[in-house]
Scaffold this motif. Structure first.
Motif, PDB file in Angstrom:
ATOM      1  N   VAL A 134       0.551  -1.571   0.002  1.00 35.47           N
ATOM      2  CA  VAL A 134      -0.183   0.385   0.310  1.00 35.47           C
ATOM      3  C   VAL A 134       1.060   1.330  -0.074  1.00 35.47           C
ATOM      4  N   GLY A 135       2.133   1.032   0.310  1.00 34.08           N
ATOM      5  CA  GLY A 135       2.598   1.866   0.716  1.00 34.08           C
ATOM      6  C   GLY A 135       2.931   2.817  -0.947  1.00 34.08           C
ATOM      7  N   ALA A 136       3.628   1.948  -0.741  1.00 26.88           N
ATOM      8  CA  ALA A 136       4.767   2.027  -2.344  1.00 26.88           C
ATOM      9  C   ALA A 136       4.058   1.627  -3.440  1.00 26.88           C
ATOM     10  N   SER A 137       2.059   1.745  -3.689  1.00 27.44           N
ATOM     11  CA  SER A 137       1.957   1.682  -4.715  1.00 27.44           C
ATOM     12  C   SER A 137       0.159   2.546  -4.444  1.00 27.44           C
ATOM     13  N   LEU A 179      -2.767   2.705  -7.134  1.00 30.41           N
ATOM     14  CA  LEU A 179      -4.454   2.947  -6.364  1.00 30.41           C
ATOM     15  C   LEU A 179      -5.329   3.656  -6.358  1.00 30.41           C
ATOM     16  N   ALA A 180      -5.021   4.997  -6.065  1.00 27.88           N
ATOM     17  CA  ALA A 180      -6.045   6.510  -5.738  1.00 27.88           C
ATOM     18  C   ALA A 180      -6.288   6.671  -6.708  1.00 27.88           C
ATOM     19  N   ARG A 233      -8.703  -4.769  -7.725  1.00 25.76           N
ATOM     20  CA  ARG A 233      -9.674  -5.080  -8.571  1.00 25.76           C
ATOM     21  C   ARG A 233     -10.963  -4.674  -8.044  1.00 25.76           C
ATOM     22  N   ARG A 234     -11.326  -4.153  -6.984  1.00 21.87           N
ATOM     23  CA  ARG A 234     -12.451  -3.821  -6.242  1.00 21.87           C
ATOM     24  C   ARG A 234     -12.667  -2.391  -6.902  1.00 21.87           C
ATOM     25  N   VAL A 235     -12.191  -1.536  -7.591  1.00 20.07           N
ATOM     26  CA  VAL A 235     -12.325  -0.881  -8.199  1.00 20.07           C
ATOM     27  C   VAL A 235     -12.729  -0.600  -9.441  1.00 20.07           C
TER      28      VAL A 235
END
Length: 468
Positions: A336-339, A343-344, A437-439
């Protein structure tokens, strides 16, 4: 000025009279004779100011393959050139042979062939051509570096090309060019034909059936002239090494295979190389030149340590096309920190486009997470009198009730920590992939050699299901 091995050998002869006769004057006299002969030899050597060098070679060469080139020496002087030529390329250009002996008579020219076997992609340059002109005795030589610019762009090896024929065959099945009982499905009407066993009853055209009084089905073909936008991450995610190669090389192989496949299917392919800014791009590549144009641009891509500006991707895609497209983000989902920035931005992209995100798995991390614990014993462990077998493991510390708590030797501790860290890394990657995948994005995960064909398969699925 340069001297030859022959000159050194003649000087070494001066040692003999000194050792055999104990006379140093004979040796000094011999050295003087050799030096005088070398001076005369140097004066009789060809004038390098009258020597011209021309280079003929290809502009592009593929990494891990060979390319041929030539050097042409023209002697405009009045003496014969007895020369040794060295083309001063970077070692990674893989030029052989490194030195070439060439005798060029006055007023003539000679050609020397050279072969390149580059093992690093990128732009390889030559600092010039060093020419040595020896005299008739071969003792001394004049030396000069002739400035003859040379440049060779080494393109990626495109190892994933071997997957292209099978994927093209699947595209032909979708397009109906291959005779099958079950034809491929698309979303654009193609033609009408008679019903054959195995056809989907939902494709029957009842109006045409009523007119012809025989079962007629509609055939469909995948859409053509669609947009595919490939964004190659040249930031810090591409700098990580997996199996002795940076991840960027995997991104490049994926872009080359997908570009060749999409162009062959009649779609328009665009390429963007991105880190904290757009480093390069390819727009409007055709079926005939997509591999060459992609290769030239990606050959110069180098992974940096800057964070990739994923927030600019929606605007970049909007400048390329306003219609629905397949956007492939060739990067890697690690944590989550690197990606987090990637993701945003995914919800903004998935609202208008079909999005595929790659994720490169490290086999070393998988082996580390699944490796067996190897217990070791401390060297100081001792056995009780008469005891056989493995030495006892030292126990340190006390439990809550005063008993002794087990203590893992240092080697076992390291194994436990490695396995825990590897398992945590895999769990983080799984979590980030699930979030993507959820988005609405499709995540392609695999080892470096698996990612390019998996990306091609994702493109074919998008064509088959009408998402593109």
């Amino acid at each position: 000025m340069a001297v030859s091995g022959r000159f050194v050998a003649f000087l070494a002869v001066a040692v003999l009279p000194t050792v055999l006769f104990g006379s140093g004057w004979a040796g000094i006299a011999w050295v003087a004779v050799v030096l005088a002969a070398a001076g005369v030899d140097l004066l009789l050597a060809a004038d390098l100011g009258r020597v011209r060098v021309e280079r003929r070679m290809p502009r592009l060469a593929r990494r891990d393959s060979t390319a041929e080139g030539t050097l042409v020496l023209a002697n405009d002087g009045s003496r014969t050139l007895r020369g040794v030529v060295r083309d001063m390329w970077e070692p990674s250009a893989g030029r052989v042979p490194r030195r070439v002996r060439m005798d060029v008579p006055a007023g003539e020219r000679r050609t020397a062939r050279q072969r390149f076997a580059p093992f690093r992609r990128g732009r390889r340059r030559s600092a010039g051509v060093a020419v040595r002109a020896f005299g008739p005795l071969g003792l001394a030589a004049r030396q000069r570096v002739v400035e003859t610019p040379g440049e060779l762009v080494v393109t990626p090896p495109f190892r994933s090309r071997r997957h292209l024929p099978s994927r093209l065959a699947r595209l032909r099945e979708l397009d109906g060019e291959t005779t099958l009982q079950l034809r491929g499905h698309g979303t654009e009407f193609d033609s009408l034909r008679d019903y054959v066993r195995g056809d989907d009853v939902r494709s029957i055209d009842w109006r045409a059936t009523a007119r012809r009084q025989d079962l007629v089905v509609r055939t469909w073909r995948p859409e053509r002239d669609r947009r595919v936008v490939i964004v190659v991450d040249a930031g810090r995610a591409g700098a990580g090494r997996v199996e002795d190669e940076p991840r960027l090389d995997t991104f490049i192989e994926s872009a080359l295979l997908l570009g060749a496949l999409a162009a062959a299917a009649g779609d328009r392919v665009d390429l963007v190389v991105l880190d904290d800014a757009v480093r390069d791009r390819v727009h409007g590549a055709t079926r005939n030149d997509v591999v060459q144009r992609f290769g030239e641009v990606l050959a110069l891509a180098e992974p940096g340590l800057a964070a990739t500006d994923w927030g600019s991707v929606p605007a970049i895609v909007d400048r390329i096309t306003t219609s629905r497209s397949l956007v492939v983000l060739a990067s890697s989902l690690d944590s989550v920190g690197a990606s987090g920035d990637l993701l945003a931005v995914l919800p903004r992209l998935t609202r208008r486009h079909a999005v595929v995100v790659t994720s490169v798995e490290d086999p070393a991390v998988e082996r580390m997470a699944g490796g067996a614990l190897r217990p070791t014993h401390e060297p100081s462990a001792t056995r009780a009198p008469g005891e056989t077998g493995a030495p006892a493991v030292t126990i340190r510390g006390r439990g809550r009730r005063g008993g002794r708590a087990p203590f893992l030797p240092s080697g076992a501790q390291r194994d436990v920590y490695r396995r825990a860290a590897a398992a945590r890394t895999l769990l983080d990657a799984d979590g980030v992939a699930d979030a993507a995948r959820r988005v609405g994005a499709e995540v392609v995960r695999g080892r470096p050699e698996q990612v390019p064909p998996l990306v091609a398969d994702a493109y074919i699925r998008a064509k088959a299901t009408g998402r593109l």
